[in-house]
Write a protein that holds these residues in place. Structure first.
Motif, PDB file in Angstrom:
ATOM      1  N   ASP A  62     -12.863  27.505  -0.706  1.00  0.00           N
ATOM      2  CA  ASP A  62     -11.994  27.676  -1.875  1.00  0.00           C
ATOM      3  C   ASP A  62     -10.535  27.437  -1.518  1.00  0.00           C
ATOM      4  OD1 ASP A  62     -13.875  30.442  -3.340  1.00  0.00           O
ATOM      5  OD2 ASP A  62     -14.184  28.275  -3.416  1.00  0.00           O
ATOM      6  N   SER A  63     -10.158  27.801  -0.311  1.00  0.00           N
ATOM      7  CA  SER A  63      -8.754  27.722   0.090  1.00  0.00           C
ATOM      8  C   SER A  63      -8.249  26.284   0.227  1.00  0.00           C
ATOM      9  CB  SER A  63      -8.558  28.467   1.417  1.00  0.00           C
ATOM     10  OG  SER A  63      -9.386  27.908   2.425  1.00  0.00           O
ATOM     11  N   VAL A  64      -9.165  25.312   0.341  1.00  0.00           N
ATOM     12  CA  VAL A  64      -8.729  23.926   0.518  1.00  0.00           C
ATOM     13  C   VAL A  64      -9.202  23.018  -0.618  1.00  0.00           C
ATOM     14  CG1 VAL A  64      -8.809  24.260   3.013  1.00  0.00           C
ATOM     15  CG2 VAL A  64     -10.723  23.129   1.878  1.00  0.00           C
ATOM     16  N   GLN A  65     -10.019  23.552  -1.512  1.00  0.00           N
ATOM     17  CA  GLN A  65     -10.526  22.759  -2.636  1.00  0.00           C
ATOM     18  C   GLN A  65      -9.381  22.119  -3.411  1.00  0.00           C
ATOM     19  OE1 GLN A  65     -14.048  22.581  -3.722  1.00  0.00           O
ATOM     20  NE2 GLN A  65     -13.172  20.899  -4.881  1.00  0.00           N
ATOM     21  N   GLY A  66      -9.486  20.817  -3.642  1.00  0.00           N
ATOM     22  CA  GLY A  66      -8.454  20.116  -4.382  1.00  0.00           C
ATOM     23  C   GLY A  66      -7.317  19.580  -3.525  1.00  0.00           C
ATOM     24  N   ARG A  67      -7.248  20.019  -2.279  1.00  0.00           N
ATOM     25  CA  ARG A  67      -6.193  19.541  -1.375  1.00  0.00           C
ATOM     26  C   ARG A  67      -6.758  18.713  -0.218  1.00  0.00           C
ATOM     27  NH1 ARG A  67      -3.347  23.035   1.581  1.00  0.00           N
ATOM     28  NH2 ARG A  67      -4.979  24.634   1.668  1.00  0.00           N
ATOM     29  N   PHE A  68      -7.949  19.062   0.237  1.00  0.00           N
ATOM     30  CA  PHE A  68      -8.581  18.378   1.365  1.00  0.00           C
ATOM     31  C   PHE A  68      -9.753  17.546   0.870  1.00  0.00           C
ATOM     32  CE2 PHE A  68      -7.478  21.633   4.970  1.00  0.00           C
ATOM     33  CZ  PHE A  68      -6.140  21.561   4.585  1.00  0.00           C
ATOM     34  N   THR A  69      -9.991  16.437   1.561  1.00  0.00           N
ATOM     35  CA  THR A  69     -11.131  15.582   1.244  1.00  0.00           C
ATOM     36  C   THR A  69     -11.847  15.191   2.531  1.00  0.00           C
ATOM     37  OG1 THR A  69      -9.997  14.659  -0.686  1.00  0.00           O
ATOM     38  CG2 THR A  69     -11.896  13.453   0.153  1.00  0.00           C
ATOM     39  N   ILE A  70     -13.146  15.465   2.577  1.00  0.00           N
ATOM     40  CA  ILE A  70     -13.956  15.056   3.717  1.00  0.00           C
ATOM     41  C   ILE A  70     -14.680  13.765   3.364  1.00  0.00           C
ATOM     42  CG2 ILE A  70     -15.952  16.455   3.020  1.00  0.00           C
ATOM     43  CD1 ILE A  70     -16.470  16.956   6.026  1.00  0.00           C
ATOM     44  N   SER A  71     -14.778  12.875   4.336  1.00  0.00           N
ATOM     45  CA  SER A  71     -15.502  11.620   4.130  1.00  0.00           C
ATOM     46  C   SER A  71     -16.074  11.177   5.469  1.00  0.00           C
ATOM     47  CB  SER A  71     -14.577  10.538   3.557  1.00  0.00           C
ATOM     48  OG  SER A  71     -13.516  10.257   4.462  1.00  0.00           O
ATOM     49  N   ARG A  72     -16.953  10.192   5.421  1.00  0.00           N
ATOM     50  CA  ARG A  72     -17.550   9.695   6.650  1.00  0.00           C
ATOM     51  C   ARG A  72     -17.815   8.208   6.542  1.00  0.00           C
ATOM     52  NH1 ARG A  72     -22.723  13.025   7.704  1.00  0.00           N
ATOM     53  NH2 ARG A  72     -22.987  11.570   9.443  1.00  0.00           N
ATOM     54  N   ASP A  73     -17.817   7.567   7.685  1.00  0.00           N
ATOM     55  CA  ASP A  73     -18.162   6.159   7.790  1.00  0.00           C
ATOM     56  C   ASP A  73     -19.260   6.061   8.841  1.00  0.00           C
ATOM     57  OD1 ASP A  73     -18.367   3.440   8.312  1.00  0.00           O
ATOM     58  OD2 ASP A  73     -16.231   3.080   8.139  1.00  0.00           O
ATOM     59  N   ASN A  74     -20.490   5.958   8.401  1.00  0.00           N
ATOM     60  CA  ASN A  74     -21.611   5.960   9.346  1.00  0.00           C
ATOM     61  C   ASN A  74     -21.645   4.699  10.211  1.00  0.00           C
ATOM     62  OD1 ASN A  74     -22.408   8.491   8.597  1.00  0.00           O
ATOM     63  ND2 ASN A  74     -24.076   7.795   7.256  1.00  0.00           N
TER      64      ASN A  74
END
Length: 123
Positions: A62-74
């Motif tokens: 909840d503390s990072v929702q809307g500010r952080f984005t996780i992604s990956r490149d397999n």
């Protein structure tokens, strides 16, 4: 066996942005759910974000929702954490982790861990 190496940490002013990267070794990266955790001085390590093995599902604290984005490149065996609107309370060592599922990551942490990268946000 999966080896994880984080990079991209540093010192940034409040309101700024950083992008963390976590490079994984091994041919089975795409079979693992990946996550980011952080540990501030004097505090326990906490969950930040997770992404499913194929990248379709993401979860955030909840503390990072809307500010952080996780992604990956397999194709590159790499997971990222884009951090925007940083706050002083985001200051911590950030760890990359791999596990069999996002459920396992969120419930009990990673099977494999990186060494961590320091993020410091000044006010």
């Amino acid at each position: 066996q999966v080896q994880l190496v984080e990079s991209g940490g540093g010192l940034v002013q409040a309101g700024g942005s950083l992008r963390l990267s976590c490079a994984a070794s091994g041919r089975t990266f795409s079979s693992y759910a990946m996550g980011w955790f952080r540990q501030a001085p004097g505090k326990e390590r906490e969950f930040v974000a997770a992404i499913s093995s194929g990248g379709s599902f993401t979860y955030y604290a909840d503390s990072v929702q809307g500010r952080f984005t996780i992604s990956r490149d397999n194709a590159k065996n790499t997971v990222y954490l884009q951090m925007n609107s940083l706050k002083p309370e985001d200051t911590a060592v950030y760890y990359c982790a791999a596990a069999g599922s996002t459920r396992n990551l969120r419930a009990s942490g990673g099977t494999y861990w990186g060494q961590g990268t320091q993020v410091t946000v000044s006010s």
